[in-house]
Design a protein around this motif. Structure first.
Motif, PDB file in Angstrom:
ATOM      1  N   ARG A 425       0.809  -1.211   0.000  1.00  0.00           N
ATOM      2  CA  ARG A 425       0.000   0.000   0.000  1.00  0.00           C
ATOM      3  C   ARG A 425       0.847   1.268   0.000  1.00  0.00           C
ATOM      4  NH1 ARG A 425      -4.532  -1.755   4.513  1.00  0.00           N
ATOM      5  NH2 ARG A 425      -5.652  -3.243   3.190  1.00  0.00           N
ATOM      6  N   ARG A 426       2.106   1.118   0.293  1.00  0.00           N
ATOM      7  CA  ARG A 426       3.025   2.274   0.304  1.00  0.00           C
ATOM      8  C   ARG A 426       4.175   1.984  -0.653  1.00  0.00           C
ATOM      9  NH1 ARG A 426       0.550   1.026   4.677  1.00  0.00           N
ATOM     10  NH2 ARG A 426      -0.392   2.636   6.007  1.00  0.00           N
ATOM     11  N   LYS A 427       3.813   1.739  -1.882  1.00  0.00           N
ATOM     12  CA  LYS A 427       4.802   1.284  -2.877  1.00  0.00           C
ATOM     13  C   LYS A 427       5.929   2.298  -3.050  1.00  0.00           C
ATOM     14  CE  LYS A 427       1.573   0.637  -5.971  1.00  0.00           C
ATOM     15  NZ  LYS A 427       0.353   0.597  -5.138  1.00  0.00           N
ATOM     16  N   ARG A 428       5.576   3.576  -3.126  1.00  0.00           N
ATOM     17  CA  ARG A 428       6.612   4.582  -3.387  1.00  0.00           C
ATOM     18  C   ARG A 428       7.605   4.647  -2.242  1.00  0.00           C
ATOM     19  NH1 ARG A 428       3.509   8.446  -4.264  1.00  0.00           N
ATOM     20  NH2 ARG A 428       3.440   8.342  -6.533  1.00  0.00           N
ATOM     21  N   ARG A 429       7.053   4.668  -1.005  1.00  0.00           N
ATOM     22  CA  ARG A 429       7.962   4.734   0.144  1.00  0.00           C
ATOM     23  C   ARG A 429       8.776   3.450   0.266  1.00  0.00           C
ATOM     24  NH1 ARG A 429       5.303   4.747   5.761  1.00  0.00           N
ATOM     25  NH2 ARG A 429       4.394   6.707   5.050  1.00  0.00           N
ATOM     26  N   SER A 430       8.124   2.302   0.069  1.00  0.00           N
ATOM     27  CA  SER A 430       8.834   1.023   0.172  1.00  0.00           C
ATOM     28  C   SER A 430       9.949   0.947  -0.853  1.00  0.00           C
ATOM     29  CB  SER A 430       7.853  -0.137  -0.021  1.00  0.00           C
ATOM     30  OG  SER A 430       6.841  -0.116   0.958  1.00  0.00           O
ATOM     31  N   LEU A 431       9.649   1.424  -2.073  1.00  0.00           N
ATOM     32  CA  LEU A 431      10.662   1.406  -3.132  1.00  0.00           C
ATOM     33  C   LEU A 431      11.829   2.316  -2.782  1.00  0.00           C
ATOM     34  CD1 LEU A 431      11.517   0.451  -5.951  1.00  0.00           C
ATOM     35  CD2 LEU A 431      10.230   2.393  -6.898  1.00  0.00           C
ATOM     36  N   ALA A 432      11.501   3.527  -2.291  1.00  0.00           N
ATOM     37  CA  ALA A 432      12.571   4.470  -1.949  1.00  0.00           C
ATOM     38  C   ALA A 432      13.434   3.945  -0.810  1.00  0.00           C
ATOM     39  CB  ALA A 432      11.975   5.822  -1.581  1.00  0.00           C
ATOM     40  N   THR A 433      12.795   3.357   0.210  1.00  0.00           N
ATOM     41  CA  THR A 433      13.562   2.804   1.331  1.00  0.00           C
ATOM     42  C   THR A 433      14.424   1.632   0.877  1.00  0.00           C
ATOM     43  OG1 THR A 433      11.764   3.448   2.824  1.00  0.00           O
ATOM     44  CG2 THR A 433      13.391   1.898   3.667  1.00  0.00           C
ATOM     45  N   GLY A 434      13.841   0.759   0.029  1.00  0.00           N
ATOM     46  CA  GLY A 434      14.629  -0.344  -0.515  1.00  0.00           C
ATOM     47  C   GLY A 434      15.806   0.150  -1.329  1.00  0.00           C
ATOM     48  N   LEU A 435      15.611   1.258  -2.057  1.00  0.00           N
ATOM     49  CA  LEU A 435      16.703   1.832  -2.846  1.00  0.00           C
ATOM     50  C   LEU A 435      17.825   2.331  -1.941  1.00  0.00           C
ATOM     51  CD1 LEU A 435      17.884   2.803  -5.538  1.00  0.00           C
ATOM     52  CD2 LEU A 435      16.519   4.885  -5.308  1.00  0.00           C
ATOM     53  N   GLN A 436      17.445   2.944  -0.820  1.00  0.00           N
ATOM     54  CA  GLN A 436      18.466   3.401   0.125  1.00  0.00           C
ATOM     55  C   GLN A 436      19.281   2.225   0.665  1.00  0.00           C
ATOM     56  OE1 GLN A 436      16.056   5.388   3.022  1.00  0.00           O
ATOM     57  NE2 GLN A 436      15.173   6.732   1.475  1.00  0.00           N
ATOM     58  N   VAL A 437      18.588   1.166   1.034  1.00  0.00           N
ATOM     59  CA  VAL A 437      19.287  -0.014   1.561  1.00  0.00           C
ATOM     60  C   VAL A 437      20.190  -0.614   0.487  1.00  0.00           C
ATOM     61  CG1 VAL A 437      19.004  -2.341   2.500  1.00  0.00           C
ATOM     62  CG2 VAL A 437      17.485  -0.502   3.246  1.00  0.00           C
ATOM     63  N   SER A 438      19.683  -0.707  -0.754  1.00  0.00           N
ATOM     64  CA  SER A 438      20.481  -1.302  -1.839  1.00  0.00           C
ATOM     65  C   SER A 438      21.718  -0.465  -2.125  1.00  0.00           C
ATOM     66  CB  SER A 438      19.636  -1.460  -3.106  1.00  0.00           C
ATOM     67  OG  SER A 438      19.261  -0.208  -3.626  1.00  0.00           O
ATOM     68  N   LEU A 439      21.577   0.871  -2.061  1.00  0.00           N
ATOM     69  CA  LEU A 439      22.736   1.735  -2.286  1.00  0.00           C
ATOM     70  C   LEU A 439      23.768   1.557  -1.175  1.00  0.00           C
ATOM     71  CD1 LEU A 439      24.050   3.878  -4.027  1.00  0.00           C
ATOM     72  CD2 LEU A 439      22.778   5.634  -2.769  1.00  0.00           C
ATOM     73  N   ALA A 440      23.280   1.399   0.060  1.00  0.00           N
ATOM     74  CA  ALA A 440      24.200   1.172   1.172  1.00  0.00           C
ATOM     75  C   ALA A 440      24.926  -0.158   1.020  1.00  0.00           C
ATOM     76  CB  ALA A 440      23.431   1.207   2.493  1.00  0.00           C
ATOM     77  N   VAL A 441      24.179  -1.207   0.686  1.00  0.00           N
ATOM     78  CA  VAL A 441      24.787  -2.529   0.492  1.00  0.00           C
ATOM     79  C   VAL A 441      25.788  -2.487  -0.654  1.00  0.00           C
ATOM     80  CG1 VAL A 441      24.322  -4.907  -0.229  1.00  0.00           C
ATOM     81  CG2 VAL A 441      22.855  -3.811   1.467  1.00  0.00           C
ATOM     82  N   ALA A 442      25.413  -1.828  -1.744  1.00  0.00           N
ATOM     83  CA  ALA A 442      26.304  -1.737  -2.907  1.00  0.00           C
ATOM     84  C   ALA A 442      27.588  -1.006  -2.559  1.00  0.00           C
ATOM     85  CB  ALA A 442      25.583  -1.033  -4.060  1.00  0.00           C
ATOM     86  N   THR A 443      27.469   0.094  -1.829  1.00  0.00           N
ATOM     87  CA  THR A 443      28.667   0.860  -1.450  1.00  0.00           C
ATOM     88  C   THR A 443      29.559   0.055  -0.529  1.00  0.00           C
ATOM     89  OG1 THR A 443      27.389   2.911  -1.639  1.00  0.00           O
ATOM     90  CG2 THR A 443      29.464   3.016  -0.422  1.00  0.00           C
ATOM     91  N   LEU A 444      28.946  -0.617   0.444  1.00  0.00           N
ATOM     92  CA  LEU A 444      29.737  -1.441   1.359  1.00  0.00           C
ATOM     93  C   LEU A 444      30.463  -2.547   0.605  1.00  0.00           C
ATOM     94  CD1 LEU A 444      30.486  -1.958   4.303  1.00  0.00           C
ATOM     95  CD2 LEU A 444      28.472  -3.430   4.487  1.00  0.00           C
ATOM     96  N   LEU A 445      29.770  -3.236  -0.313  1.00  0.00           N
ATOM     97  CA  LEU A 445      30.405  -4.294  -1.101  1.00  0.00           C
ATOM     98  C   LEU A 445      31.519  -3.736  -1.984  1.00  0.00           C
ATOM     99  CD1 LEU A 445      27.287  -6.402  -2.174  1.00  0.00           C
ATOM    100  CD2 LEU A 445      29.078  -7.084  -0.572  1.00  0.00           C
ATOM    101  N   ALA A 446      31.285  -2.560  -2.570  1.00  0.00           N
ATOM    102  CA  ALA A 446      32.295  -1.958  -3.442  1.00  0.00           C
ATOM    103  C   ALA A 446      33.546  -1.581  -2.663  1.00  0.00           C
ATOM    104  CB  ALA A 446      31.713  -0.728  -4.139  1.00  0.00           C
ATOM    105  N   LEU A 447      33.365  -1.033  -1.452  1.00  0.00           N
ATOM    106  CA  LEU A 447      34.528  -0.631  -0.665  1.00  0.00           C
ATOM    107  C   LEU A 447      35.266  -1.846  -0.104  1.00  0.00           C
ATOM    108  CD1 LEU A 447      33.082   2.487   1.165  1.00  0.00           C
ATOM    109  CD2 LEU A 447      34.674   2.430  -0.741  1.00  0.00           C
ATOM    110  N   LEU A 448      34.519  -2.888   0.275  1.00  0.00           N
ATOM    111  CA  LEU A 448      35.189  -4.132   0.686  1.00  0.00           C
ATOM    112  C   LEU A 448      35.974  -4.726  -0.478  1.00  0.00           C
ATOM    113  CD1 LEU A 448      32.379  -5.823   2.819  1.00  0.00           C
ATOM    114  CD2 LEU A 448      34.526  -4.867   3.663  1.00  0.00           C
TER     115      LEU A 448
END
Length: 790
Positions: A425-448
């Protein structure tokens, strides 16, 4: 609607939902703080400028073989045109005992500690006394030598004897700190003690302060200095190119500039993550008040009135976020600069602020929220009145296709179903929050990945060396054939290879020149053209092989001609090959040893020996190195030794510290994503308070409520991780390539599955941790209180 009423409405929006206000301000503060980190270069520049001024760093430093100079001769040098001050120094390269093993040491002789005109050695503790030494303040933190005032240092003398010297205090010097960071243990003493240790009297370097420090003026001054020394002393030539520190420069500045460029890449990623979070937060804030917007429309408010009201609210959020974030950014920047200054320059950085970056961060804080809120405000004001009146905050529009699909997931537990439908029911917010998490995971993996790649690249570079020990002649006579014979006769030595190292000038930059034989003890890694042969070595052919980085920076290719400047004048060489060997960051000019001897005007001279040991056991290599040092010292050669395995370990450790600092900065992005997750769950709890009340009224337990909201958070975190893995792979490729371009290395790409598993475990664990507070709040809401909530 009056302006005062609109203003009161904006202020009320901040005070009515204190939890929402808190998380929104924290979000803005992190965004503003991430902008502030761009000030690292500027603040470091401020600290180094103060350090350069305090230590009177030499504008020009020249090195030579030990040269006796009396006070009148030094005074004559100070009267040369453009010379403001001359500081002669005696430098002895030796070894010091650290426990049972030896390590590289430099002993710097100061003419008069009370009157230093350039490159000042400051006494921080104890006192400078004849016959004693001051230990550089950075020895304890950067090397294995941790002796303090009252202890002793066991140094190897120029004749190979072991001399015990009292440590009378602690000294600090910018040039010495640079040597410590490079791996040497540095001491300061009087010139008489250096002469006693080395067995040779005289100064080995001159530091000059100039009236005009520009390169053309400095080069003219060096020429005049050379002529004066030749006319009045036994001086013949400088050992190497003069080191010219132009205005605004300092030792290690180029390396830090490269690190700062990599740092800026991570900072931009942090800013991007913060902006995504900011947009999501402002969208949630406006969406929550859809019903209030409808009510205002119903009593006659115009679209522009509503826009102004919420833009004012966003501006108030921005002002609070800018205030907190600007202060946080200044603190984070100075903490980071202090760490890097200690790690890379061995100094205590002073507090600094970059006014342009501070102003930019405040502008981002003030303008970011209104700009991020504009799309949500526009959607809300254009929503038809009837539809808006039926809406309940951010839960608008939850009856679409996705909701119908989720209704059919009957096999899942009821709590999980409700949690999934809450996300739907909150697709936009869920998508944006998931994007934040994915960017964090991606950055952490890239720096490792970057850290692992740098470590593997560093190890590979040293593994290309087919020697175990590198012995260098320092401030002394070069190695003659007799020195090579002595080394070959040392027990444990398998083979030795003489060669020559010097500095040359290429395109306004000082670069190392390696004069090597046709078959050197290293992997040449030719990627274009060829290496030179025995015939070209015998003929002193004017040919060269360029390191890949140097070839790229000069734009030279096989067949081109390159002009080099030496201490003996210029020379032209024909480029016959390009090498990917990564020593000295692939910025080397390789040429036949006889050719380098010829252009330097020193035929037959070599100042380096590569040695292979019969045993590859580290203890045996150390034992062999000790015997080589003693044998050379007995015949009058002052040497510095470079043990391949030891320097490799130190280089990997130093690079590991740098990449760790980048990874710590990358954790800022993880923190931003976690704030976004907390924000999303908190807003979900606030918006669905009445729903919680109804669930509690029909028998739902506190545990059930916890499971519903925990499910939402963990699913968002897991989906973010799933999207972050492929994004992290791409980002790791890009950051590894970009970092390699900046520092001049081809960094190995490493992306192990263990990092992916670590990221998953860390994401879920941290998500569960940060959701404790909002989920606990949801579970504690009573039915009556929840049903009365508006």
């Amino acid at each position: 609607m009056s302006m005062s009423a609109a203003l009161r409405k904006s202020v009320t929006d901040l005070t009515r939902r204190r939890a929402r206000t808190f998380f929104t301000v924290i979000t803005l503060a992190l965004a503003v703080a991430s902008v502030g980190i761009l000030a690292v270069s500027s603040v470091m520049e401020q600290s180094m400028d103060r350090e350069v001024a305090a230590t009177k760093l030499s504008d020009v430093t020249v090195s030579m073989k030990p040269l006796r100079l009396d006070a009148s001769q030094v005074a004559r040098l100070e009267r040369l045109p453009n010379v403001a001050a001359v500081e002669p120094r005696s430098v002895f390269s030796t070894r010091v005992f650290v426990g049972a093993r030896r390590d590289t040491a430099l002993v710097v002789g100061v003419r008069d500690f009370d009157r230093q005109d350039a490159d000042v050695v400051a006494v921080e503790a104890g006192a400078a006394r004849a016959g004693s030494v001051l230990a550089d303040r950075n020895n304890a933190s950067h090397t294995r030598f941790d002796a303090v005032t009252g202890d002793t240092a066991r140094l190897i003398g120029g004749d190979g004897s072991v001399l015990t010297v009292p440590v009378a205090g602690v000294g600090r010097n910018l040039t010495g700190a640079d040597q410590v960071v490079g791996g040497a243990i540095v001491f300061y003493t009087d010139v008489g003690t250096v002469a006693r240790l080395s067995g040779t009297a005289g100064f080995t370097s001159l530091g000059l302060r100039l009236d005009d420090a520009s390169r053309p003026a400095a080069e003219r001054t060096v020429a005049a200095l050379r002529d004066e020394l030749r006319a009045t002393t036994t001086f013949t030539a400088f050992d190497d190119l003069p080191v010219i520190q132009e205005e605004g420069s300092y030792p290690g500045k180029d390396e830090f500039a490269k690190l700062a460029s990599v740092l800026n890449i991570v900072t931009v990623l942090a800013l991007l993550s913060a902006l995504v979070l900011l947009s999501n937060t402002m969208t949630t804030l406006i969406g929550e008040q859809t019903g209030e917007i409808a009510a205002m429309k119903a009593i006659g408010a115009r679209r522009r009135d509503i826009r102004r009201m919420y833009l004012r609210t966003a501006l108030l959020f921005g002002a609070l976020g800018a205030l907190v974030g600007a202060a946080l950014g200044v603190v984070m920047t100075n903490v980071l600069v202090r760490f890097l200054a200690s790690l890379g320059f061995g100094i205590d950085a002073t507090f600094g602020v970059s006014v342009p970056v501070l102003a930019a961060s405040i502008v981002v804080g003030l303008l970011g929220p209104p700009l991020a809120a504009l799309p949500a405000i526009r959607r809300a004001t254009r929503l038809p009145l009837r539809e808006a009146l039926r809406a309940s905050g951010a839960a608008v529009g939850g009856q679409g296709r996705l909701d119908r699909v989720l209704r059919r997931a009957s096999a899942l537990p009821r709590n999980v179903q409700i949690g999934l439908r809450g996300l739907g029911r909150r697709k936009r917010r869920s998508l944006a929050t998931g994007l934040q998490v994915s960017l964090a995971v991606a950055t952490l993996l890239a720096l490792l990945s970057l850290g692992s790649g740098v470590g593997q690249t560093t190890a590979s570079a040293f593994d290309d060396n087919h020697f175990d020990v590198w012995v260098q002649a320092v401030a002394s006579k070069p190695f003659d054939p007799g020195a090579e014979r002595v080394v070959r006769a040392v027990h444990g030595v398998q083979d030795t290879q003489p060669w020559m190292r010097n500095s040359v000038r290429v395109d306004d930059a000082d670069v190392p020149a390696w004069g090597l034989p046709a078959r050197p003890m290293m992997n040449t890694r030719m990627i274009d053209g060829r290496w030179y042969g025995e015939a070209e070595v015998g003929a002193r052919a004017k040919v060269a092989v360029l390191g890949r980085t140097l070839a790229n920076t000069t734009g030279k290719d096989v067949g081109d001609t390159i002009r080099i400047g030496t201490s003996n004048g210029p020379a032209r060489l024909r480029v016959i090959g390009i090498s990917a060997n990564q020593m000295d960051n692939a910025g080397v000019v390789f040429l036949p040893v006889t050719t380098l001897q010829s252009v330097l005007g020193s035929p037959g001279a070599v100042n380096s020996l590569w040695i292979t040991s019969e045993s590859k056991n580290h203890a045996e290599i150390d034992h062999t190195t000790t015997h080589v040092e003693d044998a050379l010292a007995a015949r009058g050669n002052q040497v510095g030794t470079w043990v391949n395995y030891d320097v490799k370990d130190k280089a990997i450790a130093a690079n590991g510290q740098l990449t760790t600092s980048l990874t710590v900065l990358g954790l800022l992005i993880v923190a931003i994503s976690l704030v976004g997750l907390v924000n999303a769950i908190t807003m979900a709890v606030l918006e669905r308070t009445r729903e919680i009340g109804m669930l509690r009224s029909v028998g739902a337990r506190a545990r059930d409520i916890r499971h519903i909201f925990a499910t939402e958070g963990l699913i968002v975190a897991a989906l973010g991780w799933g999207a972050g893995v492929p994004l992290g792979y791409v980002l790791a490729r890009l950051i590894g390539w970009g970092t390699g371009e900046i520092v001049g290395l081809e960094i190995d790409f490493v992306f192990p599955l263990s990092h992916v598993a670590i990221a998953l475990a860390g994401t879920l664990a941290l998500a569960g941790l940060v959701m404790l507070a909002p989920v606990r709040r949801a579970a504690r809401v009573g039915p009556g209180e929840a049903l009365r909530y508006t």
